[in-house]
Design a protein around this motif. Structure first.
Motif, PDB file in Angstrom:
ATOM      1  N   PRO A 227       0.830  -1.207   0.000  1.00 48.58           N
ATOM      2  CA  PRO A 227       0.000   0.000   0.000  1.00 48.58           C
ATOM      3  C   PRO A 227       0.864   1.257   0.000  1.00 48.58           C
ATOM      4  O   PRO A 227       2.056   1.201  -0.355  1.00 48.58           O
ATOM      5  CB  PRO A 227      -0.766  -0.133   1.310  1.00 48.58           C
ATOM      6  CG  PRO A 227       0.248  -0.767   2.219  1.00 48.58           C
ATOM      7  CD  PRO A 227       1.054  -1.710   1.346  1.00 48.58           C
TER       8      PRO A 227
ATOM      9  N   ASN B 246      -3.833   3.028  -8.954  1.00 47.40           N
ATOM     10  CA  ASN B 246      -3.881   2.434  -7.618  1.00 47.40           C
ATOM     11  C   ASN B 246      -4.733   1.171  -7.609  1.00 47.40           C
ATOM     12  O   ASN B 246      -5.332   0.813  -6.599  1.00 47.40           O
ATOM     13  CB  ASN B 246      -4.418   3.434  -6.579  1.00 47.40           C
ATOM     14  CG  ASN B 246      -3.533   4.644  -6.450  1.00 47.40           C
ATOM     15  OD1 ASN B 246      -2.337   4.552  -6.642  1.00 47.40           O
ATOM     16  ND2 ASN B 246      -4.115   5.782  -6.138  1.00 47.40           N
TER      17      ASN B 246
ATOM     18  N   THR C 179      -6.879   1.244   0.262  1.00 44.83           N
ATOM     19  CA  THR C 179      -6.214   0.212  -0.523  1.00 44.83           C
ATOM     20  C   THR C 179      -6.987  -1.099  -0.424  1.00 44.83           C
ATOM     21  O   THR C 179      -7.191  -1.797  -1.423  1.00 44.83           O
ATOM     22  CB  THR C 179      -4.770   0.024  -0.040  1.00 44.83           C
ATOM     23  OG1 THR C 179      -4.066   1.263  -0.142  1.00 44.83           O
ATOM     24  CG2 THR C 179      -4.051  -1.022  -0.874  1.00 44.83           C
TER      25      THR C 179
END
Length: 387
Positions: A74, A109, A139
């Motif tokens: 993360p 992401n 995350t």
């Protein structure tokens, strides 16, 4: 007086719980999850906080014969050394040779299709600190979303929340949704990662109301009033338990020109500015690996040192805007005190407006009391541990 007595009693309960049976985190409950991993390709979303006893969760899984095929890191990376928001590249774990696939790479992401093809089950093992702007849960949310799309199962190895003994702050107005605030929850939500994952599923917060194939491995000997000291710092600038307890109150300086000690040995434990008046305390932020470009870099700042506060005093503060208001009034620069990032952190517009109007921290707190109570009722079905 009544409020002070209640606060003292609450802290006493927390302190006494330190003498209870030792907390065992989810990763240590091997009998609860190993049967689900047999014959599966397993990915691990973790970082340096993934500790099970005296070893990393990755090492424990390999020791138990689990076929770990991919690692995800993360914010701050798999080893927890990158700065806040830094680009983190893909790499290979030197000890095991397993590929580390970054989820903080400056692109989406979200894992690529190639990354998703490398595993059947995703394990999430991250030490959170229970704040809406602490990005580890975001995350997890994104990986739950990706796994749902690809038919993958998610298993959360739960860990205690050091700020899990209370709920505080406004619920996020979703028009301020961002990379530091992703769900309609208070600033201090008081939930573990496992509980939050259950709530994400139960409230159908994933896109299009999807639900993830989810399993949570709870902690043992833990309640929301259990005093729990983190075995390792959760991120580079939260170095002590005192900083973790003050984080709900001092992080808002990130949305102002005021330094909160990044680039010093007291991040989140002090605040100051070159123009702060009437203080004998001073510090100078410098570039360092954990803060490459800190606010007010190389400038002498005057302000307030919070590092001498005891942990018990900090725990009783909860979310306290009085330090932010002090700096606002001291600098006397009006609207220029705030940047747009402030709303992303606090999650609503009325806090800035009330500070500009001269309202006190107590008057502002009263505006989110009802939101907190509604949220506490909303989250009840998802709690794994006694309140």
């Amino acid at each position: 007086m009544k409020k002070s007595l209640l606060s003292f009693m609450a802290f006493l309960l927390i302190a006494l719980s330190a003498h209870a049976a030792e907390v065992q985190v989810g990763a240590e409950q091997t009998a609860e999850y190993l049967p689900f991993l047999t014959g599966k390709r397993v990915a691990l979303l973790s970082n340096h906080t993934g500790i099970a006893g005296d070893k990393h969760t990755l090492d424990l899984l390999i020791e138990k014969g689990v076929n770990v095929t991919a690692l995800f890191g993360p914010e701050h990376g798999f080893r927890g050394t990158a700065g806040a928001g830094d680009h983190v590249s893909d790499a290979v774990d030197e000890k095991t040779g397993i590929p580390i696939l970054s989820l903080y790479n400056g692109r989406s992401n979200r894992p690529s299709n190639e990354a998703m093809d490398q595993f059947d089950i995703l394990i999430v093992d991250l030490q959170d600190v229970g704040l809406r702007y602490y990005t580890y849960y975001i995350t997890m949310y994104r990986m739950m979303d990706a796994c749902t799309d690809e038919g993958k199962t998610v298993i959360v190895f739960d860990r205690p929340n050091p700020n899990g003994y209370y709920v505080d702050g406004p619920v996020l107005d979703m028009k301020y949704k961002s990379g530091v605030g992703y769900l309609p929850i208070p600033v201090v939500h008081g939930m573990t990662m496992g509980e939050l994952a259950l709530m994400i599923n139960g409230e159908r917060w994933l896109p299009d109301g999807k639900q993830c194939a989810l399993r949570v491995i709870p902690c043992k000997n833990y309640t929301h009033q259990t005093y729990y000291r983190l075995p390792v710092p959760p991120s580079p600038n939260l170095q002590t338990m005192l900083s973790i307890y003050l984080y709900p109150s001092t992080c808002y300086f990130e949305g102002t020109p005021v330094s909160l000690g990044r680039g010093t040995d007291k991040p989140f434990l002090c605040y100051g500015h070159p123009d702060y008046k009437g203080s004998n305390y001073s510090f100078t932020p410098h570039s360092m690996p954990s803060a490459p470009k800190p606010p007010q870099q190389d400038k002498l700042c005057y302000g307030v040192d919070l590092s001498n506060m005891t942990e018990s005093e900090a725990m009783q503060k909860h979310l306290d805007l009085s330090w932010l208001i002090d700096a606002y009034r001291n600098l006397n620069i009006g609207e220029a005190f705030f940047t747009p990032f402030f709303e992303k952190l606090i999650g609503v517009s009325y806090v800035r407006e009330m500070i500009l109007q001269g309202k006190s921290a107590e008057e502002i707190r009263a505006c989110w009391t009802d939101d907190v109570e509604r949220f506490k009722q909303q989250r009840k079905p998802y709690l794994l541990y006694a309140e």
